[in-house]
Design a protein around this motif. Structure first.
Motif, PDB file in Angstrom:
ATOM      1  N   GLU A 105     -12.173   8.133  -1.458  1.00 26.59           N
ATOM      2  CA  GLU A 105     -12.976   6.949  -1.749  1.00 26.59           C
ATOM      3  C   GLU A 105     -12.692   6.371  -3.134  1.00 26.59           C
ATOM      4  N   GLN A 141      -6.999   1.728  -6.226  1.00 33.13           N
ATOM      5  CA  GLN A 141      -5.851   1.053  -5.623  1.00 33.13           C
ATOM      6  C   GLN A 141      -6.187  -0.392  -5.272  1.00 33.13           C
ATOM      7  N   LEU A 142      -7.304  -0.590  -4.574  1.00 30.76           N
ATOM      8  CA  LEU A 142      -7.698  -1.938  -4.174  1.00 30.76           C
ATOM      9  C   LEU A 142      -8.007  -2.802  -5.388  1.00 30.76           C
ATOM     10  N   GLY A 171      -4.592   7.009   4.437  1.00 24.63           N
ATOM     11  CA  GLY A 171      -4.827   6.080   3.333  1.00 24.63           C
ATOM     12  C   GLY A 171      -4.135   4.752   3.513  1.00 24.63           C
ATOM     13  N   ALA A 215      -9.283   4.835  -3.439  1.00 25.10           N
ATOM     14  CA  ALA A 215      -9.226   3.549  -2.745  1.00 25.10           C
ATOM     15  C   ALA A 215      -9.743   2.420  -3.638  1.00 25.10           C
ATOM     16  N   TYR A 216     -10.835   2.659  -4.378  1.00 26.92           N
ATOM     17  CA  TYR A 216     -11.354   1.638  -5.284  1.00 26.92           C
ATOM     18  C   TYR A 216     -10.348   1.322  -6.390  1.00 26.92           C
ATOM     19  N   THR A 270      -6.179   2.389   6.105  1.00 24.65           N
ATOM     20  CA  THR A 270      -7.475   1.881   5.664  1.00 24.65           C
ATOM     21  C   THR A 270      -7.337   0.943   4.470  1.00 24.65           C
ATOM     22  N   SER A 271      -6.518   1.313   3.492  1.00 24.74           N
ATOM     23  CA  SER A 271      -6.385   0.475   2.300  1.00 24.74           C
ATOM     24  C   SER A 271      -5.663  -0.835   2.600  1.00 24.74           C
ATOM     25  N   THR A 310       0.835  -1.203   0.000  1.00 23.61           N
ATOM     26  CA  THR A 310       0.000   0.000   0.000  1.00 23.61           C
ATOM     27  C   THR A 310       0.868   1.251   0.000  1.00 23.61           C
ATOM     28  N   CYS A 313     -15.028  10.394   3.369  1.00 21.22           N
ATOM     29  CA  CYS A 313     -13.628  10.281   2.931  1.00 21.22           C
ATOM     30  C   CYS A 313     -13.456  10.779   1.506  1.00 21.22           C
ATOM     31  N   THR A 363      -8.125  -3.185   4.361  1.00 17.55           N
ATOM     32  CA  THR A 363      -9.136  -3.732   3.457  1.00 17.55           C
ATOM     33  C   THR A 363      -8.528  -4.756   2.507  1.00 17.55           C
TER      34      THR A 363
END
Length: 540
Positions: A488, A494-495, A311, A491-492, A314-315, A201, A485, A318
């Protein structure tokens, strides 16, 4: 009990000294018993939410809340309803549960509740002065607008390939994936999900948001600084802001060093053209407040630290939970792989690179991320400090005819999206990780997301662009309202790229059950051990 101490206490057993000694020894027990009795017999104010019974003064319900807040709140709800108060190291925490409770807290008026007063003592020593919760709310909203400027579709398009490259480089070089590097599809290895996702991350965030200088500086000295700064972002720091501990001193030294590091990058960039860079430093350099005042280099440095710290936690949490569940459900992992094959196959049998637009059109991948965020929201509690007496709406909690609960000034109010997202009254098989629940357009999950996203509903501009309120949804993985956040969408991206690339490369399985959540940290992480067995999916 008196006989227990007779051999150790000098003097006659009826002497004043003897009696005084016995009283002092038993004072804690006497205090606890009197405190419990007082809670039972004392008159109750019908306009104040009920207080959760607890034995130890000041300490209150800290042990139950700290060990398992979700279970604690479910039990309290059975006894007290959706609104109640518990004591947390002297703080009066009034909890509001369910979608209406979420709205009560995250949709609270600025004149009545304050996120800044709830969090600044935790975040300011870590992030730095003059940003986030160290500024008035209207300034924070402008700073969120600055960050949103850098989170553009153009930048996201550039980030997809960079993140994919970072993941592949990590798999090819990190010691945890030595077996992968051997190229044998029959050999199994093992990696620590949390450790690897924490590292990956930071690598992917620094390669994209943070800038090439940060990515190039990710050596041991930077890691040590980060770890010292991270050591100041704990529940202990939240509860006790100023303890004379070495971890607090390390936090302060690391904050200054990292702040200076970002300022130096900006100084070095002044003689170069970075207008076409896709990182956040380039985006923030040109931003000005509404009154025309530009962001200072120090403010930019502190915003960058805030982005890195918030970041990363949280990332990585998840991503870790998602991989653990995929390893536990190889049928879902295989279906996720087949989704990749369907969309990205080439004539030579390999998988080509993804694009940002294509990444957004992968329904199973989207469902895996959403379901992981539902079962394991990174933050279980959202807190505000009450700065003016707040009436509780009768639709949330009605103490009786002609009565209204009032949360007094000085209390804290707390919502728990994690409970709403695990409520069996809302979700079928609430504790089961089931991404397929999101594929039913008429199902509870789809409706909850529709309420949260509210794409066709009323939009509110708090100062950083129009967003949906989303405050009454039972699904709130990124918060709601003015403090939703800002990262958001990143994050989508990156994940999505991290999970897709790993599933392309690896088959995974678990030899042990999925770990329990660790609630003793600020972000809900999997408990150790959290190892995943893996092997190479295909020959190159």
């Amino acid at each position: 009990m008196l006989s227990t101490f007779e051999g150790f206490i000098p003097g006659d057993r009826y002497s004043p000294l003897y009696i005084l000694t016995i009283v002092v020894i038993n004072l804690p027990i006497i205090t606890i018993l009197l405190h419990g009795l007082w809670q039972v017999v004392s008159p109750k104010d019908p306009n104040v939410p009920p207080v959760v019974f607890h034995w130890i003064p000041i300490f209150g319900s800290a042990a139950q809340y700290g060990h398992d807040p979700i279970n604690f709140f479910f039990k309290c709800r059975e006894k007290y309803g959706d609104v109640f108060t518990f004591i947390l190291f002297g703080r009066k925490m009034t909890v509001a549960l369910g979608p209406k409770g979420n709205h009560f807290v995250t949709g609270g008026k600025l004149s009545e509740v304050s996120a800044e007063e709830a969090y600044t003592h935790l975040t300011t020593p870590v992030f730095g002065k003059d940003v986030v919760y160290d500024v008035p709310n209207h300034i924070l909203m402008e700073q969120k607008r600055f960050v949103k400027f850098g989170l553009s579709v153009e930048n996201f398009r550039a980030y997809v390939g960079l993140i994919e490259d970072e993941v592949e480089t990590y798999l090819n070089n990190d010691p945890s994936f030595t077996v992968y590097g051997l190229g044998d599809i029959n050999e199994w290895g093992s990696f620590n999900a949390l450790k690897c996702m924490q590292e990956l991350t930071i690598f992917t965030a620094s390669r994209t948001l943070q800038g090439k200088e940060v990515r190039a500086s990710l050596d041991k000295s930077f890691a040590d600084l980060y770890n010292d700064l991270d050591g100041g972002f704990t529940p202990l720091n939240f509860l006790f802001p100023n303890l004379p501990l070495e971890s607090y001193r390390k936090r302060d030294r690391a904050q200054k060093a990292m702040s200076d590091f970002y300022v130096q990058i900006q100084e070095n960039r002044k003689d170069e053209d970075h207008s076409h860079d896709h990182d956040m430093l380039a985006a923030l350099a040109s931003q000005k407040y509404k009154d025309g005042t530009p962001l200072t280099e120090r403010q930019i440095a502190h915003i960058m630290i805030a982005l890195l710290m918030a970041g990363q936690h949280t990332s990585s949490a998840t991503a870790s939970w998602a991989l653990l569940h995929l390893a536990d459900r190889p049928d879902i992992a295989d279906a996720l792989y087949e989704e990749q094959v369907k969309h990205f196959s080439t004539p030579d049998g390999k998988l080509r690179a993804m694009t940002y637009e294509e990444l957004k059109d992968l329904p199973l991948l989207d469902s895996v991320i959403r379901e992981t965020l539902r079962v394991h929201p990174p933050i279980h509690s959202i807190i505000r400090k009450v700065i003016k007496d707040v009436p509780v709406p009768g639709s949330l909690a009605n103490p009786g005819p002609d009565l209204t609960y009032i949360v007094p000034k000085g209390h804290y109010i707390l919502s728990c999206p994690a409970l709403s997202q695990a409520d069996p009254a809302v979700w079928r098989d609430a504790n089961k990780w089931d991404p397929l629940r999101w594929s039913d357009p008429e199902g509870v999950a789809a409706q909850a997301f529709k309420t949260y996203d509210d794409a066709t509903g009323e939009k509110v501009d708090y100062g950083f662009g129009a967003v949906s309120k989303g405050t009454e949804s039972p699904y709130q993985p990124f918060g709601a309202g003015r403090h939703r956040c800002i990262g958001e969408q990143f994050a989508y991206v990156q994940l999505g790229v991290v999970l897709s690339t790993i599933v392309r490369r690896l088959e995974m399985k678990l030899d042990t059950p999925i770990p329990s959540p660790d609630f003793h940290t600020m972000i809900t992480l999997p408990k150790k051990p959290c190892n995943i067995r893996y092997r190479r999916r295909n020959f190159d």
